[in-house]
Design an enzyme around this catalytic site. Structure first.
Site, PDB file in Angstrom:
ATOM      1  N   GLU A  71       0.951  -1.311   0.012  1.00 56.88           N
ATOM      2  CA  GLU A  71      -0.031  -0.047   0.073  1.00 56.88           C
ATOM      3  C   GLU A  71       0.927   1.278   0.039  1.00 56.88           C
ATOM      4  O   GLU A  71       0.326   2.235   0.716  1.00 56.88           O
ATOM      5  CB  GLU A  71      -0.903   0.125   1.097  1.00 56.88           C
ATOM      6  CG  GLU A  71      -2.113  -1.097   0.991  1.00 56.88           C
ATOM      7  CD  GLU A  71      -2.748  -1.133   2.371  1.00 56.88           C
ATOM      8  OE1 GLU A  71      -4.185  -1.240   2.120  1.00 56.88           O
ATOM      9  OE2 GLU A  71      -2.179  -1.260   3.705  1.00 56.88           O
TER      10      GLU A  71
HETATM   11  C1  ACM Z   1      -2.029  -5.369   4.128  1.00 55.56           C
HETATM   12  O1  ACM Z   1      -2.954  -5.850   4.625  1.00 55.56           O
HETATM   13  N1  ACM Z   1      -1.832  -3.938   3.652  1.00 55.56           N
HETATM   14  C2  ACM Z   1      -0.718  -6.217   3.948  1.00 55.56           C
END
Ligand code: ACM
Length: 503
Positions: free
Chosen positions: A307
């Site tokens: 992310e």
């Molecule tokens: C995640 O759930 N951002 C690895």
């Protein structure tokens, strides 16, 4: 026709034959064998039944523990409960797992306590069976982590991934960068209290995990999820990238937006990045990796990679290549969330952790496959099956729903080798992560983790062709774990799907 109830074992063993009746447990029953395993068994039996096994010769029955590498594959064991008990582990871990199986055979009925007679031969399907605890969104102290190790290792999990840093807090002391814990550890999500591990604390966790045959995998999440680094060292981190999605979600939750250099207590993601083109960033990464490697007997250091939504792709890939190389140079195998597979030159042998859906979306499958193309392998954490922080039902008070609502059956019925088009041999195993946005206490963590971790334990341990490896059998065997969890003080969620038993 009334089918016989399966023996109350989770995860289901490779082979199990029920014997006739029970071997009574009495205080004259003697336990012999390697002292660590014998002590762990005696303590657990006493917590459960109040009966203290004897060390003296001459009792009516004996529990003999030993290790014999000839017995089966790594971590395997053979267990016989007849007029005596014998557990033979292929190694110390196998002996430990045989003891866990014996504890599941310990039952109370109107005649008192006894071990169900049985003959078990067992070994794991996957060498890698992990759970993850996010100690960054909310902090859990050393004793809480030890409890988590105890309750999950009893299900034959053998890796504990600790998510040690995120936007909300930095949780481990680093000598070369002391302001991380001085300035970035005091709070958690919603401004709740934070905390951090001293190096001695961390060693204590690692040693406790080792005593339960668990390898600790420390994660420092980079280059995103790094807002907290910028609270201590603003020069290392870019100004937050505020997307429309983040702004809308923060408003909906009543959470303040991130501000550069100030503590963040919301749970929005994707807004932070370390400075990719500053050499100082790599000095930081190297120091942190080196100090954590020194504390880590296990082979892995996880460097995150998820992310990084505000990081330009070329910058992200450059960072992934440099950071994975640093981990190798510091003597460890890098592990990264699957997004880092976007980088062509990710270090050879890097292990990817797939956290996309059971039916992969977008570029996720290709990113994951690239770890295998680079000589690495994969850990499967499909978010819509394995994420322990998803709610059981829409209205469950704890947890989130962005990946899915995951009841116990959904947690049970997924196949880690069926998600990606990679050879089965590239799948090291599974990991079930617990993200802690909504869990403030260990009890809340346990309500999300138990019973679903038991489902993932069976996915990771039991052969697909084991006779009892099906939902109807599992739900009955799972229900029989309630008395064990109650005796150990584990706050499991008594899900409606499961016929819970008292004894
Ligand atoms: C995640 O759930 N951002 C690895």
């Amino acid at each position: 026709m009334v089918l016989p109830l399966p023996l109350p074992l989770v995860p289901a063993p490779v082979s199990v034959v029920a014997g006739d009746g029970r071997l009574p447990l009495t205080a004259t029953m003697r336990v012999s064998g390697p002292s660590v395993a014998a002590d762990q068994l005696a303590s657990a039996v006493e917590r459960r039944s109040g009966i203290r096994l004897s060390a003296a010769e001459g009792g009516e029955a004996e529990i003999r523990l030993r290790v014999d590498p000839a017995i089966s594959a790594a971590e395997g064991y053979a267990l016989t409960v007849a007029d005596d008990v014998e557990i033979v582990g292929a190694d110390d871990a196998g002996l430990f797992y045989g003891v866990q199986t014996l504890l599941q055979l310990l039952r109370e009925d109107d005649g008192g306590w006894g071990f169900l007679r049985a003959e078990v031969a067992d070994q794991p399907r996957f060498g890698r069976r992990g759970v993850m605890l996010d100690v960054a969104r909310h902090f859990f102290d050393v004793d809480e982590v030890k409890s988590f190790i105890d309750s999950t290792s009893a299900l034959k999990f053998n890796h504990l991934h600790l998510h040690l840093s995120d936007d909300q807090g930095w949780r481990i002391h680093i000598d070369a960068w002391p302001k991380l814990t001085e300035l970035s550890s005091a709070t958690s999500v919603d401004g709740h209290p934070g905390g951090f591990y001293t190096k001695d604390d961390y060693r204590e966790i690692v040693a406790h995990a080792a005593s339960r045959h668990m390898v600790v995998i420390p994660e420092i999440d980079l280059p995103g999820h790094t807002h907290a680094i910028g609270v201590a060292y603003p020069e290392l981190v870019e100004a937050p990238v505020i997307s429309e999605g983040l702004a809308a979600e923060s408003e909906r939750l009543g959470q303040a937006l991130p501000v550069h250099g100030r503590t963040y207590t919301g749970w929005g993601v994707g807004h932070s990045s370390v400075r990719i083109h500053e050499e100082r960033t790599y000095e930081f990464v190297r120091d942190v990796v080196r100090e954590i490697a020194e504390l880590t007997p296990g082979p892995y250091i996880h460097i995150g990679g998820d992310e990084s939504l505000g990081t330009p792709q070329d910058d992200f890939d450059l960072f992934a290549e440099r950071a994975t190389a640093i981990v190798i140079e510091e003597g460890k195998t890098p592990v990264a969330w699957h997004e880092m597979g976007s980088a062509d030159g990710i270090a050879e042998g890097t292990v990817g952790q797939y956290w996309g859906m059971k039916v992969p979306r977008g570029s996720h499958a290709a990113e994951a496959a690239h770890f295998v193309e680079r000589g690495g392998a994969l850990i499967m954490s499909a978010a819509d099956a394995a994420y322990l922080d998803m709610k059981y039902t829409e209205d469950y008070p704890l947890g989130l729903t962005w990946a899915a609502v995951i009841d116990v059956r959904t947690a049970y019925e997924w196949e880690p080798t069926a998600v990606l088009a990679v050879p089965d041999a590239a799948i090291l195993g599974i990991e079930a992560p617990l993200w802690s946005e909504t869990t403030r206490t260990l009890g809340e963590v346990e309500q999300l983790v138990f019973p679903r971790a038991a489902a993932h334990a069976e996915v990771g341990w039991s052969p697909q062709e084991a006779p009892e490896r099906n939902w109807e059998s599992f739900r009955v065997r799972l229900g029989a774990q309630a008395p064990l969890w109650k005796a150990e003080g584990v706050e499991f969620h008594p899900a409606d799907e499961i016929p819970w038993s008292d004894r």
